[in-house]
Write a protein that holds these residues in place. Structure first.
Motif, PDB file in Angstrom:
ATOM      1  N   PRO A 173       6.544  12.249  -4.800  1.00  0.00           N
ATOM      2  CA  PRO A 173       7.826  12.481  -4.090  1.00  0.00           C
ATOM      3  C   PRO A 173       7.654  13.305  -2.811  1.00  0.00           C
ATOM      4  CG  PRO A 173       7.709  13.804  -6.111  1.00  0.00           C
ATOM      5  CD  PRO A 173       6.543  12.860  -6.152  1.00  0.00           C
ATOM      6  N   ILE A 174       6.781  14.302  -2.822  1.00  0.00           N
ATOM      7  CA  ILE A 174       6.621  15.118  -1.604  1.00  0.00           C
ATOM      8  C   ILE A 174       5.974  14.277  -0.498  1.00  0.00           C
ATOM      9  CG2 ILE A 174       5.404  17.120  -0.631  1.00  0.00           C
ATOM     10  CD1 ILE A 174       6.031  18.633  -3.196  1.00  0.00           C
ATOM     11  N   SER A 175       5.013  13.440  -0.876  1.00  0.00           N
ATOM     12  CA  SER A 175       4.374  12.540   0.096  1.00  0.00           C
ATOM     13  C   SER A 175       5.409  11.615   0.732  1.00  0.00           C
ATOM     14  CB  SER A 175       3.311  11.670  -0.591  1.00  0.00           C
ATOM     15  OG  SER A 175       2.405  12.441  -1.339  1.00  0.00           O
ATOM     16  N   MET A 176       6.194  10.957  -0.108  1.00  0.00           N
ATOM     17  CA  MET A 176       7.105   9.951   0.420  1.00  0.00           C
ATOM     18  C   MET A 176       8.244  10.578   1.229  1.00  0.00           C
ATOM     19  SD  MET A 176       5.134   7.727  -0.479  1.00  0.00           S
ATOM     20  CE  MET A 176       5.861   6.288   0.293  1.00  0.00           C
ATOM     21  N   ASP A 177       8.624  11.782   0.832  1.00  0.00           N
ATOM     22  CA  ASP A 177       9.621  12.515   1.615  1.00  0.00           C
ATOM     23  C   ASP A 177       9.069  12.830   3.014  1.00  0.00           C
ATOM     24  OD1 ASP A 177      11.996  14.235   2.101  1.00  0.00           O
ATOM     25  OD2 ASP A 177      10.497  15.843   2.023  1.00  0.00           O
ATOM     26  N   LEU A 178       7.805  13.194   3.083  1.00  0.00           N
ATOM     27  CA  LEU A 178       7.191  13.494   4.389  1.00  0.00           C
ATOM     28  C   LEU A 178       7.129  12.250   5.275  1.00  0.00           C
ATOM     29  CD1 LEU A 178       4.298  15.956   3.549  1.00  0.00           C
ATOM     30  CD2 LEU A 178       6.092  16.283   5.269  1.00  0.00           C
ATOM     31  N   LEU A 179       6.815  11.107   4.660  1.00  0.00           N
ATOM     32  CA  LEU A 179       6.786   9.858   5.427  1.00  0.00           C
ATOM     33  C   LEU A 179       8.180   9.584   6.005  1.00  0.00           C
ATOM     34  CD1 LEU A 179       5.458   7.237   6.404  1.00  0.00           C
ATOM     35  CD2 LEU A 179       5.855   6.254   4.138  1.00  0.00           C
ATOM     36  N   ASP A 180       9.213   9.786   5.192  1.00  0.00           N
ATOM     37  CA  ASP A 180      10.590   9.602   5.683  1.00  0.00           C
ATOM     38  C   ASP A 180      10.903  10.556   6.837  1.00  0.00           C
ATOM     39  OD1 ASP A 180      11.100   7.619   3.895  1.00  0.00           O
ATOM     40  OD2 ASP A 180      12.092   8.905   2.416  1.00  0.00           O
ATOM     41  N   ARG A 181      10.485  11.811   6.669  1.00  0.00           N
ATOM     42  CA  ARG A 181      10.752  12.793   7.722  1.00  0.00           C
ATOM     43  C   ARG A 181      10.052  12.408   9.025  1.00  0.00           C
ATOM     44  NH1 ARG A 181      12.542  18.129   5.813  1.00  0.00           N
ATOM     45  NH2 ARG A 181      12.999  17.904   3.599  1.00  0.00           N
ATOM     46  N   LYS A 186       0.823  -1.218   0.000  1.00  0.00           N
ATOM     47  CA  LYS A 186       0.000   0.000   0.000  1.00  0.00           C
ATOM     48  C   LYS A 186       0.854   1.264   0.000  1.00  0.00           C
ATOM     49  CE  LYS A 186      -4.047  -2.248   1.921  1.00  0.00           C
ATOM     50  NZ  LYS A 186      -4.819  -2.570   3.130  1.00  0.00           N
ATOM     51  N   TYR A 187       1.999   1.189   0.661  1.00  0.00           N
ATOM     52  CA  TYR A 187       2.913   2.340   0.656  1.00  0.00           C
ATOM     53  C   TYR A 187       3.575   2.489  -0.722  1.00  0.00           C
ATOM     54  CZ  TYR A 187       2.310   2.692   5.690  1.00  0.00           C
ATOM     55  OH  TYR A 187       1.756   2.846   6.938  1.00  0.00           O
ATOM     56  N   GLU A 188       3.784   1.358  -1.381  1.00  0.00           N
ATOM     57  CA  GLU A 188       4.504   1.392  -2.670  1.00  0.00           C
ATOM     58  C   GLU A 188       3.592   1.754  -3.834  1.00  0.00           C
ATOM     59  OE1 GLU A 188       6.349  -2.441  -2.803  1.00  0.00           O
ATOM     60  OE2 GLU A 188       7.745  -1.909  -1.179  1.00  0.00           O
ATOM     61  N   LYS A 189       2.354   1.279  -3.788  1.00  0.00           N
ATOM     62  CA  LYS A 189       1.448   1.506  -4.922  1.00  0.00           C
ATOM     63  C   LYS A 189       0.417   2.605  -4.644  1.00  0.00           C
ATOM     64  CE  LYS A 189       1.799  -2.997  -7.088  1.00  0.00           C
ATOM     65  NZ  LYS A 189       1.082  -4.210  -7.558  1.00  0.00           N
ATOM     66  N   GLY A 190       0.228   2.914  -3.382  1.00  0.00           N
ATOM     67  CA  GLY A 190      -0.815   3.876  -3.030  1.00  0.00           C
ATOM     68  C   GLY A 190      -2.156   3.170  -2.894  1.00  0.00           C
ATOM     69  N   ILE A 191      -3.123   3.891  -2.375  1.00  0.00           N
ATOM     70  CA  ILE A 191      -4.441   3.299  -2.102  1.00  0.00           C
ATOM     71  C   ILE A 191      -5.534   4.085  -2.829  1.00  0.00           C
ATOM     72  CG2 ILE A 191      -3.821   2.359   0.166  1.00  0.00           C
ATOM     73  CD1 ILE A 191      -5.555   5.024   1.109  1.00  0.00           C
TER      74      ILE A 191
END
Lengths: 273, 273
Positions: free
Chosen positions: A256-264, A123-128
Motif C-alpha cells: 500500500p505505501i508503494s502504490m500510494d507513492l506511485l499515485d502521488r 507488472k504494476y499489478e503483480k509486482g516484479i
C-alpha cells in the motif's frame, strides 16, 4: 526513434546520424548520457536532468560543447521538430576520438527523441522479480554509458523471469541496473545511500513520501525481509518488487505505501502540465 | 589510424567509416574487440586472437556475421591495402541497434589497421609504477569494450606518475587495465588465476619461462613483497613494474628474470618471421 535528432551540431534525420567507430564511446565504452520524459510537450524536471548531465560531463573530463542555455534551446527545438507530446529525450556525449585510443578526448553530443516503452500494466499489478548479483557499479554516481555487465546479465533475467538485477556487495545492496531501490519496513521507507546513481525520480519519491524516509546503507537481508520493496526510474516511475531471487517480499503483493507513492507521483506529474 | 578499414561489410577509407550513435556499443558500452600486431606483414599469433574474438562474441550473445575463414581473408586484405608491415589490427563488434535500447542485437563488425604506440625505452629500462585500485572487472575473461572505469581512473595515473592500475579485491590482485600481472619470488613466477583476461602474451610468456610458473590466486601483499614484477600485453610485450603505489618492488630496478623473459619473447617473435 523519432524522425529527427540533434547530431554533433545540427538537426538531421535520425537514420542519417553517424559517429566514427573509433570514438572512445565505442572502443572503450566511455561516455555519459541522460534520459528524461516529455509530458504535454514539456520536459519533465528538465533542470534536474541538465544539472546531472552537465555534472556527469565534468566528472568524466569530457568538455561539453554547449552551454545549459544552448542545451535547453536544442531540446525545445527537438521536441517541436518531432511533435513530441509524450516521449523520451536521450542526451549522449561520447568520449571522442582519442589519439592513444584511451584518454578522454573531445566528445560528440547527440540528442534523440524516442517513443517511450513503459512496463506492462501487469507488472504494476503483480509486482516484479529482481535477481541479486554481487557487484557494485564503479563510479555509480556518474551517469556513464557503462551498462556492459547489466546487458550481459539480462540474458539470465529472461531465463529466470526476472525484470532486472539487484546489485549487492559486502552485504549491502545498492541499486538495480537502471533504477533506484527502496524498501518499506514497519511503515517507514529505507533507500541505500552509497554506490548509487542519484535518480531524479528517487529524489521526487523521497520528497513525496508521507512517512519517514531513511537514506542509509541497506543490507541484502533487510531487503529480503522487507514488508514492501520497489524500484524507481524515469520510465518506470515506481514498480513494486514482490520477489528477490526465490524469496517473496512481504505478502508477495504490491504494498500500500508503494502504490500510494506511485499515485502521488502521478498527481505531481499531472499538476506540472 | 591507417588509410583503409573494413566497416560493416566493405573496405572504406578509415575517415569515412561510420556507426549509428544509437548502437548499444555507444549507448550501453556493450561490445567486444580484440587487438593484435603484424610483424613483417604477418599477423602475430592470429589463430589465438581469432579464437578469443570468436569466443567473446559467443559469450556476449552477439552473432558474428563472418566465419573464421572470412575474418582471416579480410585481415589479409586489410594488411595488403594498408601496406601494414608493422602495425596493429583492431577488430570491434558492437552490440547493435536494439529496439529496447538494452538487449543485445545484431552488431556491426569493424576492423582497423593502426600505427603502434610502444612504451618508451625508458620504461623498459627503469620500470613503471602501478596504482592499486579496489575493483574487479566484471566478466573479465571476455574481451569486452568495458574500460570506462580505467579511462576515468587514468586521470589519476597522470597526476601520480603511474603507468597504469593494479586491480585488487578482497585481498587478491587480478590484472592491470589492459595487461596481465606477474611477480617473481624466490626465482619462481606467480600470476593470478582468477578474474583476468587470458592474454595471448601472458600465455606465451608462461610457455617461455625457464623457471616454475604458478598460476594461482595472488594477494596484494605478495605483490608488494615480490622480488620482481611485470605486466604483459600485446603492445607492451613485457614491462617491468618497479613500484606499486608508494612501495618499491624488489630493489626498485627491472629484475633479471623479467628482462630475460622479454628477450625470450623477442627471440620467439623474430623466429616466427
Amino acid at each position: 526513434m523519432k524522425a529527427f535528432c540533434f547530431a554533433d551540431g545540427k538537426f538531421v534525420p535520425t537514420v542519417d546520424a553517424t559517429i566514427h567507430p573509433t570514438d572512445l564511446g565505442l572502443i572503450r565504452g566511455y561516455g555519459i548520457f541522460d534520459f528524461f520524459r516529455t509530458v504535454n510537450y514539456q520536459p519533465l524536471f528538465l533542470e534536474d536532468y541538465l544539472d546531472r548531465f552537465i555534472n556527469s560531463a565534468a566528472k568524466t573530463y569530457l568538455p561539453l560543447p554547449y552551454s545549459r542555455e544552448q542545451l535547453r534551446a536544442i531540446i525545445r527545438e527537438l521536441i517541436e521538430k518531432n511533435d513530441l507530446k509524450q516521449g523520451g529525450i536521450r542526451m549522449v556525449l561520447s568520449g571522442g576520438v582519442s589519439e592513444n585510443h584511451f584518454s578522454p578526448a573531445q566528445g560528440k553530443l547527440f540528442i534523440f527523441a524516442e517513443d517511450l516503452i513503459f512496463p506492462s500494466q501487469e507488472k504494476y499489478e503483480k509486482g516484479i522479480k529482481l535477481l541479486s548479483l554481487e557487484h557494485v557499479r564503479p563510479i555509480a554516481s556518474i551517469k556513464t554509458t557503462n551498462y556492459a555487465l547489466a546487458v550481459w546479465h539480462s540474458h539470465i533475467w529472461k531465463e529466470q523471469r526476472a525484470e532486472d538485477v539487484l546489485y549487492h556487495q559486502n552485504k549491502y545492496v545498492s541499486e538495480s541496473s537502471r533504477s533506484n531501490f527502496f524498501i518499506v519496513k514497519n511503515g517507514e521507507i529505507i533507500t541505500p545511500s552509497e554506490n548509487i546513481l542519484l535518480g531524479i525520480t528517487r529524489k521526487n519519491i523521497i520528497n513525496l513520501a508521507p512517512v519517514p524516509v531513511h537514506i542509509r546503507p541497506l543490507t541484502l537481508i533487510e531487503a529480503l525481509e522487507a514488508d514492501e520493496a520497489f524500484i524507481t526510474s524515469t520510465t518506470k516511475i515506481l514498480l513494486p518488487v514482490t520477489q528477490i531471487d526465490e524469496q517473496k517480499i512481504g505478502n508477495g503483493q504490491p504494498g500500500p505505501i508503494s502504490m500510494d507513492l506511485l499515485d502521488r507521483f502521478k498527481k505531481l506529474e499531472s499538476e506540472l502540465q
